[in-house]
Design a protein around this motif. Sequence first.
Motif, PDB file in Angstrom:
ATOM      1  N   PRO A   8     -10.520  -7.584   1.283  1.00  0.00           N
ATOM      2  CA  PRO A   8      -9.433  -7.058   1.138  1.00  0.00           C
ATOM      3  C   PRO A   8      -9.033  -6.177   2.124  1.00  0.00           C
ATOM      4  O   PRO A   8      -7.732  -5.892   2.416  1.00  0.00           O
ATOM      5  CB  PRO A   8      -9.576  -6.126  -0.275  1.00  0.00           C
ATOM      6  CG  PRO A   8     -10.998  -5.925  -0.265  1.00  0.00           C
ATOM      7  CD  PRO A   8     -11.600  -7.173   0.108  1.00  0.00           C
ATOM      8  N   LEU A   9     -10.043  -5.782   3.268  1.00  0.00           N
ATOM      9  CA  LEU A   9      -9.405  -4.891   4.413  1.00  0.00           C
ATOM     10  C   LEU A   9      -8.753  -5.725   5.097  1.00  0.00           C
ATOM     11  O   LEU A   9      -7.885  -5.126   5.742  1.00  0.00           O
ATOM     12  CB  LEU A   9     -10.851  -4.463   5.200  1.00  0.00           C
ATOM     13  CG  LEU A   9     -11.962  -3.993   4.585  1.00  0.00           C
ATOM     14  CD1 LEU A   9     -12.922  -3.641   5.303  1.00  0.00           C
ATOM     15  CD2 LEU A   9     -11.239  -2.517   4.105  1.00  0.00           C
ATOM     16  N   ASP A  10      -8.606  -7.003   4.964  1.00  0.00           N
ATOM     17  CA  ASP A  10      -7.838  -7.671   5.977  1.00  0.00           C
ATOM     18  C   ASP A  10      -6.409  -7.661   5.848  1.00  0.00           C
ATOM     19  O   ASP A  10      -5.836  -8.001   6.850  1.00  0.00           O
ATOM     20  CB  ASP A  10      -8.271  -9.221   5.933  1.00  0.00           C
ATOM     21  CG  ASP A  10      -9.571  -9.473   6.445  1.00  0.00           C
ATOM     22  OD1 ASP A  10     -10.010  -8.590   7.404  1.00  0.00           O
ATOM     23  OD2 ASP A  10     -10.052 -10.590   6.164  1.00  0.00           O
ATOM     24  N   PHE A  11      -5.680  -7.101   4.940  1.00  0.00           N
ATOM     25  CA  PHE A  11      -4.481  -6.880   4.551  1.00  0.00           C
ATOM     26  C   PHE A  11      -3.939  -6.291   5.707  1.00  0.00           C
ATOM     27  O   PHE A  11      -2.743  -6.573   6.245  1.00  0.00           O
ATOM     28  CB  PHE A  11      -4.415  -6.221   3.242  1.00  0.00           C
ATOM     29  CG  PHE A  11      -2.543  -5.755   2.973  1.00  0.00           C
ATOM     30  CD1 PHE A  11      -1.805  -6.492   2.278  1.00  0.00           C
ATOM     31  CD2 PHE A  11      -2.278  -4.447   3.604  1.00  0.00           C
ATOM     32  CE1 PHE A  11      -0.652  -6.333   2.316  1.00  0.00           C
ATOM     33  CE2 PHE A  11      -1.131  -4.090   3.361  1.00  0.00           C
ATOM     34  CZ  PHE A  11      -0.172  -4.930   2.921  1.00  0.00           C
ATOM     35  N   TYR A  12      -4.604  -5.229   6.213  1.00  0.00           N
ATOM     36  CA  TYR A  12      -3.965  -4.772   7.468  1.00  0.00           C
ATOM     37  C   TYR A  12      -4.016  -5.246   8.616  1.00  0.00           C
ATOM     38  O   TYR A  12      -3.112  -5.396   9.726  1.00  0.00           O
ATOM     39  CB  TYR A  12      -4.809  -3.039   7.670  1.00  0.00           C
ATOM     40  CG  TYR A  12      -4.377  -2.190   6.422  1.00  0.00           C
ATOM     41  CD1 TYR A  12      -2.937  -1.644   6.239  1.00  0.00           C
ATOM     42  CD2 TYR A  12      -5.416  -2.277   5.210  1.00  0.00           C
ATOM     43  CE1 TYR A  12      -2.749  -1.102   4.971  1.00  0.00           C
ATOM     44  CE2 TYR A  12      -4.972  -1.651   4.113  1.00  0.00           C
ATOM     45  CZ  TYR A  12      -3.816  -1.048   4.155  1.00  0.00           C
ATOM     46  OH  TYR A  12      -3.550  -0.260   2.794  1.00  0.00           O
ATOM     47  N   GLN A  13      -5.170  -6.109   8.659  1.00  0.00           N
ATOM     48  CA  GLN A  13      -4.967  -7.053   9.930  1.00  0.00           C
ATOM     49  C   GLN A  13      -3.806  -8.169   9.654  1.00  0.00           C
ATOM     50  O   GLN A  13      -3.122  -8.232  10.846  1.00  0.00           O
ATOM     51  CB  GLN A  13      -6.464  -8.085   9.971  1.00  0.00           C
ATOM     52  CG  GLN A  13      -7.679  -7.034  10.182  1.00  0.00           C
ATOM     53  CD  GLN A  13      -7.670  -6.913  11.570  1.00  0.00           C
ATOM     54  OE1 GLN A  13      -6.939  -7.359  12.456  1.00  0.00           O
ATOM     55  NE2 GLN A  13      -8.937  -6.163  11.768  1.00  0.00           N
ATOM     56  N   TRP A  14      -3.449  -8.402   8.872  1.00  0.00           N
ATOM     57  CA  TRP A  14      -2.231  -9.540   8.553  1.00  0.00           C
ATOM     58  C   TRP A  14      -1.176  -8.692   8.977  1.00  0.00           C
ATOM     59  O   TRP A  14      -0.321  -9.315   9.709  1.00  0.00           O
ATOM     60  CB  TRP A  14      -2.210  -9.948   6.843  1.00  0.00           C
ATOM     61  CG  TRP A  14      -3.575 -10.589   6.701  1.00  0.00           C
ATOM     62  CD1 TRP A  14      -4.695 -11.251   7.502  1.00  0.00           C
ATOM     63  CD2 TRP A  14      -3.987 -10.841   5.264  1.00  0.00           C
ATOM     64  NE1 TRP A  14      -5.532 -11.721   6.567  1.00  0.00           N
ATOM     65  CE2 TRP A  14      -5.464 -11.604   5.321  1.00  0.00           C
ATOM     66  CE3 TRP A  14      -3.558 -10.384   4.109  1.00  0.00           C
ATOM     67  CZ2 TRP A  14      -5.987 -11.826   4.267  1.00  0.00           C
ATOM     68  CZ3 TRP A  14      -4.169 -10.579   3.030  1.00  0.00           C
ATOM     69  CH2 TRP A  14      -5.584 -11.223   2.982  1.00  0.00           C
ATOM     70  N   THR A  15      -0.774  -7.741   8.615  1.00  0.00           N
ATOM     71  CA  THR A  15       0.336  -7.116   8.757  1.00  0.00           C
ATOM     72  C   THR A  15       0.412  -6.759  10.254  1.00  0.00           C
ATOM     73  O   THR A  15       1.501  -6.803  10.572  1.00  0.00           O
ATOM     74  CB  THR A  15       0.590  -5.719   8.067  1.00  0.00           C
ATOM     75  OG1 THR A  15      -0.689  -4.882   8.166  1.00  0.00           O
ATOM     76  CG2 THR A  15       1.074  -5.825   6.670  1.00  0.00           C
ATOM     77  N   SER A  16      -0.776  -6.499  10.897  1.00  0.00           N
ATOM     78  CA  SER A  16      -0.540  -6.052  12.189  1.00  0.00           C
ATOM     79  C   SER A  16      -0.273  -7.459  12.917  1.00  0.00           C
ATOM     80  O   SER A  16       0.417  -7.357  13.901  1.00  0.00           O
ATOM     81  CB  SER A  16      -2.115  -5.754  12.550  1.00  0.00           C
ATOM     82  OG  SER A  16      -2.301  -5.631  13.968  1.00  0.00           O
ATOM     83  N   ILE A  17      -0.805  -8.678  12.589  1.00  0.00           N
ATOM     84  CA  ILE A  17      -0.424  -9.747  13.163  1.00  0.00           C
ATOM     85  C   ILE A  17       1.158 -10.045  13.150  1.00  0.00           C
ATOM     86  O   ILE A  17       1.684 -10.264  14.138  1.00  0.00           O
ATOM     87  CB  ILE A  17      -1.211 -11.163  12.516  1.00  0.00           C
ATOM     88  CG1 ILE A  17      -2.658 -10.788  12.879  1.00  0.00           C
ATOM     89  CG2 ILE A  17      -0.800 -12.487  13.252  1.00  0.00           C
ATOM     90  CD1 ILE A  17      -3.529 -11.907  12.089  1.00  0.00           C
ATOM     91  N   LEU A  18       1.753  -9.998  11.881  1.00  0.00           N
ATOM     92  CA  LEU A  18       3.069 -10.116  11.644  1.00  0.00           C
ATOM     93  C   LEU A  18       3.867  -9.419  12.486  1.00  0.00           C
ATOM     94  O   LEU A  18       4.782  -9.683  13.257  1.00  0.00           O
ATOM     95  CB  LEU A  18       3.283 -10.148  10.111  1.00  0.00           C
ATOM     96  CG  LEU A  18       2.750 -11.382   9.282  1.00  0.00           C
ATOM     97  CD1 LEU A  18       3.101 -10.896   7.979  1.00  0.00           C
ATOM     98  CD2 LEU A  18       3.544 -12.506   9.649  1.00  0.00           C
TER      99      LEU A  18
END
Lengths: 472, 314
Positions: free
Chosen positions: B196-206
């Motif tokens: 679930p940590l990846d949520f912040y990775q995803w927003t960062s990519i976007l």
Amino acid sequence: MAVAFDEMNGPGGDVRSAYQELSRWLKETPPDALQYRRQEAELLFRRIGITFAVYGDSDAQERLIPFDVIPRILSGKEWTVLEKGLKQRVRALNLFLRDIYHNRDILRANIIPDDLIFQNPVFRPEMNGQDVPHDVYVHIAGIDIIRVDDNDFIVLEDNARTPSGVSYMLENREIMMRLFPDLFARHRVAPVERYPDELLSCLRSVAPKSAAAEPTVALMTPGIYNSAYYEHSFLADKLGIELVEGRDLIVKNDEVFMRTTEGLKRVDVIYRRVDDDFLDPLTFRPDSALGVPGLMSAYAAGNITLANAVGTGIADDKAIYSYMPDVVKFYLGEEPILKNVPTWRCREPKDLSYVLDNLGDLVVKEVHGSGGYGMLIGPAATKATIEAFRDKLKREPEGFIAQPTLALSTCPTCVESGLAPRHVDLRPFVLTGRDRTTIVPGGLTRVALKEGSLVVNSSQGGGTKDTWILDE
Amino acid sequence: MLSRTAENLFWLARYVERAEYIARTIDATLRVTALPAAYIGKTNEWESALLTAGVSQSFYEAYGEANERNVIEYLSFNAENPSSIRNCIEAARLNSRSVRTALTSEMWDTINGAWIELQEVWSKGTTSREELARFLRFVQETSLRFDGSAYRTMLRNDAYWFSRLGVHLERADNTARILDVKYHVLLPEEEHVGGPLDFYQWTSILRSVSALTAYHWVYRETLKPWLIADLLILNDSLPRSLASCYGNLVRNLDQIGVAYGRQGPAQRHARGVRNRLEHSHMDDVFQHGVHEFIQEFIADNARLGEIVTKQYLI
């Protein structure tokens, strides 16, 4: 040195007629307003990117030429005389060049000594017997004019190779009109804006016979590191022609082409701002990366017009300069309208000994120098500098000429302390095409900003002014 | 037009686009690294920033550790890094000077004005977070102004199209690089290696491709990694997606082809890549392997650059 002739406040201190309105306006305008406009002008120049590279000065790789907001004004009457004199002078330069590279009548008439031509590094033997389209050699001339009194215009130097500065004539006007619309409303100033049009039709008129009905003209630049690159791009833009470098051009079967996104396209006229030496590595300097291999053979075949022609340096050489009044008389049978500065040719023993005896009062110039480099201004020089020049002169007298230190005329100029007179010169641009010679009413006024300085060259701290010819 | 002029226009646009992309990358990385460690896990985000900028190898030749200070310095100001924002702006101005005649005064003014403005930043650097943020914003705004003035003031002829080719080729490369570095957090749930940590990775990519809001408008969904991949790769309504870039590249190349009355290998190659993107589904892409797909795309895109150069620019 005598007190200089001031172009606004004449000899008796009365405001000369061309400056009446300006003088009134200056009295009405608070000094702050002028300083403020001056800063505004500088900002505009920097924004537009009108810069000038100074060789050997890495900190100031792109410098602005200081712009002075006080215009320099000539009356219509003065201009008429000057214009006539310039046309006469340039006509003579073209006839001289044609003669030097063909019959050499002037040498046979013993007006100019042979060795001054044949020993001269700017003489181009490649041009012997070669015809150039319509016999025009100097399509664009920049004749440097100075005044010392109310009467005469004096030629300081003929620039017949690749004279620069015309972009400043045009941009200075644009900026002045933007900053001082009210001042323009109070004068009738002859416009300069048709210069690019005149230049384009001049260049098209001299296309070689083998060119298409609509000849293709290109401007050739040494590239963005050249000190006048801004001007090259500015002119190409105004003329609507391609700005090419050597690597954009290729010669095939003695025709010149440029590499385009649609393949090769023939070029008929090159307005080149590259010196002779760098044009073609096969003919001139083999180490030149700026040139186009084979260009000279296309030129010899008559398939390309180079403007200016190759070898024009022999006409504006400082050693030849002193003969110009005779050159005008020889070819045109007329008295020269523009005077020459009296010049001592150090190659002649009598002149040399006079020069050596009077070094402290004279200006000594290298015959092949330009840009205000390598010259001695006697009255302003230290003893050591004078002695160094004395040695140089003795060692190589033929490399120098000397002239009296002239009190160049002054014009009011905006300096830190307010308005003050500063020395100026003037470079009008003379265009010679197939059938006619034209001069846009105006030119580049250069001003020596340092108090008392006579050196107006931009590479030596000179500035520029807008030049107004009044349409009376 | 002169081949050299076309080449300069092409590269000018690429450099401006790249400067903006690097600025966005730094911006997004700063946001993610500002989170408490518990939210982003153990990955070194500054290392990823170097990888997405494609300069990780040269970085380690000059610096020891990929920390915030070093990476920002390298990506923003370093004169040795050809892709640093500084060098992009310098190169853009150099190219602009060479093709002044082909630029409108608005475009020149944008580049020259930014170049003048940034001289001070180069000599002093940025001393605080606020200054850095201002600098990054300024770079992005310069790119927007440049793009906008090109769009609004350039004649629609080959000069415009070559400049657009540069924009889209560079943009496609940038988006693909982010995907290449981050693909492991975008895998479908069952194969997913993160948490679930990846949520912040995803927003960062976007964020780094300015697509965070767009995502919600397109999918009306919470963040799902495969949808993010779909958006960035296949959705041609997103200006920075690979599909959109190739739609534009094909169009620009066709316009050049029509104007010159001749098509060539560049047109064929671009159409090939576009067709592949058009006919792909995310399921196939995942099946094929996202990593392989992206690697192939990056190679194809670089190939297009070479073909365009050979066909038109030299």
